[in-house]
Every structure is written in structure tokens, then in C-alpha cells.
Design a protein around this motif. Structure first.
Motif, short mmCIF file in Angstrom:
data_model
loop_
_atom_site.label_atom_id
_atom_site.label_comp_id
_atom_site.label_asym_id
_atom_site.label_seq_id
_atom_site.Cartn_x
_atom_site.Cartn_y
_atom_site.Cartn_z
N ALA A 26 0.88 -1.26 0.02
CA ALA A 26 -0.05 0.07 -0.02
C ALA A 26 0.80 1.09 0.11
N GLU A 27 2.06 1.16 0.36
CA GLU A 27 2.96 2.10 0.44
C GLU A 27 3.68 2.59 -1.03
N GLU A 28 4.01 3.93 -1.11
CA GLU A 28 4.63 4.15 -2.64
C GLU A 28 6.02 3.53 -2.40
N THR A 29 6.39 3.21 -3.49
CA THR A 29 7.74 2.79 -3.81
C THR A 29 8.93 3.49 -4.38
N GLN A 30 8.25 4.22 -5.31
CA GLN A 30 9.14 5.17 -6.03
C GLN A 30 9.62 6.50 -5.56
N CYS A 31 8.65 7.08 -4.74
CA CYS A 31 9.02 8.18 -3.90
C CYS A 31 9.08 8.01 -2.61
N GLY A 32 8.49 8.37 -1.74
CA GLY A 32 8.63 8.08 -0.42
C GLY A 32 9.95 8.45 0.30
N SER A 33 10.21 8.08 1.46
CA SER A 33 11.51 8.48 2.38
C SER A 33 12.50 7.46 2.16
N LEU A 34 13.56 7.83 2.59
CA LEU A 34 14.90 6.93 2.41
C LEU A 34 14.62 5.79 3.48
N ARG A 35 14.95 4.53 2.90
CA ARG A 35 15.04 3.61 3.80
C ARG A 35 16.54 2.76 3.91
N LEU A 36 17.04 2.52 4.73
CA LEU A 36 18.39 2.09 5.03
C LEU A 36 18.32 0.61 5.52
N GLY A 37 19.15 -0.26 4.80
CA GLY A 37 19.40 -1.70 4.97
C GLY A 37 20.58 -2.05 5.15
N LEU A 38 20.89 -3.21 6.13
CA LEU A 38 22.25 -3.57 6.05
C LEU A 38 22.27 -5.14 5.73
N VAL A 39 23.51 -5.55 4.78
CA VAL A 39 23.61 -6.75 4.76
C VAL A 39 24.97 -7.21 5.31
N SER A 40 25.05 -8.48 5.89
CA SER A 40 26.50 -8.72 6.43
C SER A 40 26.57 -10.25 6.29
N GLY A 41 27.77 -10.65 6.37
CA GLY A 41 28.06 -12.38 6.27
C GLY A 41 29.50 -12.55 6.09
N ARG A 42 29.93 -13.63 6.54
CA ARG A 42 31.38 -13.80 6.22
C ARG A 42 31.76 -14.21 4.73
N ALA A 106 23.89 9.39 -6.34
CA ALA A 106 23.42 8.02 -6.51
C ALA A 106 22.00 7.79 -6.22
N LEU A 107 21.24 8.37 -5.34
CA LEU A 107 20.05 7.97 -5.07
C LEU A 107 19.17 8.63 -6.03
N GLU A 108 19.55 10.04 -6.36
CA GLU A 108 18.72 10.54 -7.45
C GLU A 108 18.91 9.96 -8.67
N PRO A 154 16.53 12.94 -1.07
CA PRO A 154 16.15 11.79 -1.87
C PRO A 154 15.52 10.85 -1.06
N GLY A 155 14.60 10.07 -1.67
CA GLY A 155 14.16 8.81 -1.13
C GLY A 155 15.03 7.61 -1.74
N GLY A 156 14.24 6.34 -1.91
CA GLY A 156 14.78 5.15 -2.25
C GLY A 156 15.31 4.29 -1.25
N ARG A 157 16.13 3.26 -1.60
CA ARG A 157 16.43 2.22 -0.82
C ARG A 157 18.04 2.25 -0.81
#
Length: 498
Positions: A26-42, A106-108, A154-157
Motif C-alpha cells: 500500500a506504500e509508495e515505492t518510487q518516492c517515499g522517504s529513504l530506507r536504510l538496510g544492512l547485509v552482512s556475512g562472512r 547515486a540515489l537521485e 532523496p528517497g529510495g532504498r
């Protein structure tokens, strides 16, 4: 967004990535505020494969950082990736933009070129490499994030990825700038043993068990080993041609050295090698580890903690007696290197691979296959038994244990035990010896069950499980068939093949 067939397993992680990218729908995917994610692993757990697949699926911008690259070269690489993603010719001359402007660009750029209905995605792979010369990056990302939440940026992921686990975990700890701002914190672990067999296309459970005991469920090893042992008779040749060959990229000593180099806290690697060897050979407490390598008890606590946080050592408690934790090597290739490769390194460098492997056969069976089979038995109870034994809510906490028989003046070790409060849900014995398990093994577990009941534990619904890598005797099969509380698990059943 469908997971590519080339990615084995990772269903849960792919679903988490979809939620991170698209939200509830239901949320916007193109605009919206920035989301931050981390991925780690050996190293070699498949982080890059997963993230490049995500970028391909949504048209995201993937930027790979390079180790030991200066700040200027890193900014040029970053800028080049942005212009290439925008479909422009790389005309960067002289001094590239500042990191703040590059992150914003990069985000823009990703937002402009992303397909309709897809979020703007930027992935920075091996982020700790670039952060080594630009420690201000987390603070700059914090400012971008906060501005975006206020509708001024800028928004995005934005996904930050890295193999240096200590650095990645520090990003969200304490008073760090990014603390409380990451919506996703994904740690990519090894594949489970059934997924590993699928990755290697192994149909024979005995071969799959042996291969997993050597290299575990690390996807990155598969492309480096073109040959696959399809039968038990092929296994010895596969080991000597790959793991014990000095000139091959997966020579275990070389691989372990790479793994230790990933963590910036590990400087004097000789101490860490000594600790890993001591634990692999049976030292299970800081005092015993210190004694084995000639160091004080307190002197080894910090490096043990580093190896534990890096995912190379693990601590586990006796689930029944609740004593001091025991330490073990949890990375199969490190265990193989410390027990097989390291003691014979000089001979291996002379090319005497086959004699070394023949001489190491007893060590491989007793110190690698035996403990590894116990680990897989516990994993089966934790991961697969709830569905396969009709216990959908699981068996509680799964581990190992011991019980004291005061009358008989003996202590009995329990290879597999599952508890839930005072209830003992399952007890089991797991052996990878050449001899098949027989009726005396079942009688021993029955006696242990009585001892647990005598201590006040609820054993009315306890499942008795016998795990064997070589099968069971006829009398044991007949006895188990007449009891509803007894389960026999051989390699076929362990791998879900029967």
C-alpha cells in the motif's frame, strides 16, 4: 519480484528483501522517504549474488568497493558507477565530487532510471573497504536519511553490505550515527546442510554429509571446485584435488588466511591460528585453550571473543547441567584446516598430498565426521523434525547435555537433547562410527530417560532418537518399530530422502 533459480535457498531472506523494497504494497515505492538496510556475512556466503540479483530485478544501482583503495580512487569509482548507470559516457576528469554529493547523486540517479513501479535502489557492496579511508560516510548517510524523513532529501532504498562483521555490526551500535535508522539488518549465514546438497547437486547422502563436513554450506566454494564427488569412491580424490592442493584457490590454509584478514581486529594472526587449532583439537574453555597455547587464561579471552563475533567459534551450554559454556569451531573449513592441513603443511607443500590424506583418515573420521554428525543431528531436530515428526511448534531449545548417575557413579553424555522448561522433549544419541547402532544404544537412552525423571524432569512425552551414519541392527529396527516414542534417523532420513 521472483527469486532467480540460480540462488539456492535464501527464501526467507528474499522475502525480507521484498518487504524492505516494496513495503506492504500500500506504500509508495518510487518516492517515499529513504530506507536504510544492512547485509552482512562472512566471505563467500553469497551476499553479492543476492544483491546483484535484487538490482537486476528492480533496475537498481550496484557499486562494488575495492580493498586498500585510496579515497580519491574510491570516489572516482563511485562516480563512474553512477554515470554508467545513468547511461552516460564516463567523462570524469580531475577531482571527483565529495562523498556527500556522490551519495545524493547515486540515489537521485537511481530514482530517475528505475522502471515504473520499482523502488530506487542503491547497493554499496563491501562498504567497510571504502569506509576505511572515509570514516565520515555513516554520518553523511545519517544526514541524508534525516533530511529524507523531513521531505527535504532523496528517497529510495540504500543497502550497505560487508564481510567485515565487526565493522558492519558497529554501524548500528551504541552512539553510532546510523543506530536506530536501519529498517533491515540481514546477516547471511551458510546454507543448511540440505540446501548445501542441492547446491552441489549431490544425490548420495553419504557424499553430501562428507562434503558438508569439509566446506559447510558456503555457496562461494561451489564455483571454485568444478569437480563434484558423485559417489563415496570419488570423495578422496575430490579432497586431494581441491582442499589439500597448495596451488588451488580453495587450499584451506589460503582460505582461512583470507577469512582472518577480513576482520580488522585480527592483527597478530598467529595467536588466532593457535586458538583455532587448540579448540579444534578439543580445548573447550578459555583455561584449557590458554594452557594449550602457553598463554594466560585472560590473555585469550579477547581473541576468543573476536573469533566468536566473526562467526568462527561458538559457545554452547549443557542444556541440563547449565555449567560453563563449551567452545567449538563452527566453520567446517577452518576445522578441516586446523586438524588436517596445518599439521602437515610442510609435506603438502612438497606435493605429498595422497600420503597426508591417508595418514589423516583417523583424524578425519573421529574429529571431523563424528562431531559434525552430532551437529547435523541437532540441526535436524531444530529445523526439520518439527514438520517431519508432526510437532509444528518445535521441540524447544535444542543442544547437548549430560546427566549424573549418583548411584552408578557415572556421568552420561547426551549428544542431542531438546528441553522446554522442565519438560524433556527429546533425547538422542548420534554416532558416525563404522559400527551400526544396536539395541544397547536404545537401552542406554532409556536409562538416561529414567535418570532425568528421577531428577524431577517431565519425560512423559519424551521422544527417543537414535542417529547413525551407518544404519541400525535388525533387533533395534524391530524394537523401534513397536514403540511410538522412538525414532531412527539414518543419513537418508537426515537428508529428507526416506
Amino acid at each position: 519480484m521472483h527469486k532467480p533459480a540460480a540462488i539456492v535457498g535464501r527464501d526467507r531472506q528474499w522475502r525480507a528483501m521484498q518487504r524492505f523494497l516494496h513495503g506492504s504494497g500500500a506504500e509508495e515505492t518510487q518516492c517515499g522517504s529513504l530506507r536504510l538496510g544492512l547485509v552482512s556475512g562472512r566471505r563467500r556466503t553469497g551476499k553479492t549474488q543476492l544483491l546483484t540479483a535484487v538490482c537486476e530485478a528492480v533496475g537498481g544501482l550496484y557499486i562494488a568497493c575495492v580493498q586498500d583503495e585510496g579515497d580519491l580512487a574510491a570516489r572516482r569509482r563511485f562516480a563512474s558507477a553512477i554515470t554508467e548507470h545513468a547511461g552516460l559516457r564516463n567523462t570524469i576528469r580531475g577531482e571527483p565530487e565529495s562523498w556527500e554529493r556522490l551519495l545524493r547523486a547515486a540515489l537521485e540517479t537511481s530514482a530517475r532510471v528505475s522502471p515504473a513501479g520499482s523502488p530506487a535502489v542503491v547497493v554499496i557492496d563491501e562498504f567497510p573497504y571504502v569506509m576505511a579511508n572515509a570514516p565520515q560516510l555513516p554520518s553523511l548517510i545519517q544526514h541524508l536519511y534525516d533530511e529524507s524523513q523531513q521531505g527535504r532529501g532523496p528517497g529510495g532504498r540504500l543497502i550497505l553490505c560487508g564481510s567485515a562483521l565487526s565493522v558492519m555490526h558497529t554501524l548500528l551500535s551504541g552512539t553510532q550515527p546510523l543506530r536506530g535508522r536501519a529498517m533491515m539488518d540481514m546477516r547471511l549465514n551458510a546454507l543448511d546442510y540440505r540446501e548445501a546438497a542441492q547446491l552441489w547437486h549431490l544425490q548420495d547422502p553419504e557424499v553430501a554429509f562428507r562434503v558438508h563436513a569439509c566446506v559447510g554450506g558456503i555457496p562461494g566454494y561451489r564455483p571454485l571446485m568444478p569437480s563434484v564427488p558423485t559417489a563415496v569412491d570419488d570423495f578422496d580424490g575430490w579432497v586431494t584435488d581441491n582442499l589439500l592442493s597448495v596451488d588451488i584457490g580453495v587450499f584451506t590454509r589460503t582460505e582461512v588466511d583470507y577469512l582472518l584478514r577480513e576482520d580488522p581486529r585480527i592483527t597478530a594472526r598467529s595467536v588466532y591460528y593457535d586458538i583455532l587449532s587448540a579448540v579444534a583439537q578439543g580445548a573447550r574453555t578459555p583455561a584449557k585453550i590458554g594452557a594449550a597455547i602457553g598463554r594466560d587464561n585472560n590473555a585469550v579471552r579477547y581473541p576468543i571473543g573476536v573469533l566468536e563475533s566473526a562467526g568462527y567459534l561458538t559457545k554452547a551450554h549443557d542444556l541440563h547441567r547449565h555449567g560453563k559454556p563449551t567452545i567449538s569451531v563452527c566453520d567446517p573449513i577452518i576445522r578441516f584446516d586446523r586438524l588436517i592441513t596445518a599439521p602437515h603443511l610442510g609435506q603438502l607443500e612438497l606435493g605429498r598430498v595422497e600420503p597426508v590424506w591417508r595418514a589423516a583418515a583417523p583424524t578425519f573420521r573421529s574429529n571431523i565426521l563424528g562431531p559434525h554428525f552430532e551437529e547435523l543431528a541437532r540441526e535436524w531436530v531444530h529445523r526439520f523434525a518439527p514438520d517431519e515428526l508432526g510437532r509444528p511448534i518445535g521441540f524447544g531449545q535444542v543442544g547437548f547435555g549430560s546427566v549424573q548417575d549418583d548411584r552408578g557413579r557415572a556421568k552420561h553424555d547426551i549428544d542431542v537433547i531438546a528441553t522446554e522448561g522442565d519438560r524433556v522433549r527429546l533425547i538422542g544419541e548420534a554416532k558416525a562410527t563404522l559400527a551400526r547402532r544396536g539395541l544397547p544404544d536404545l537401552e542406554r537412552l532409556d536409562a538416561i530417560r529414567q535418570l532425568l525423571a528421577r531428577e524431577g524432569k517431565d519425560t512423559t512425552e519424551t521422544v527417543t532418537a537414535l542417529f547413525s551414519a551407518t544404519g541400525f541392527t535388525t533387533d533395534l529396527v524391530e524394537a523401534a518399530g513397536s514403540r511410538a516414542d522412538t525414532v531412527l534417523v539414518d543419513l537418508k532420513r537426515l537428508y529428507g530422502l526416506g
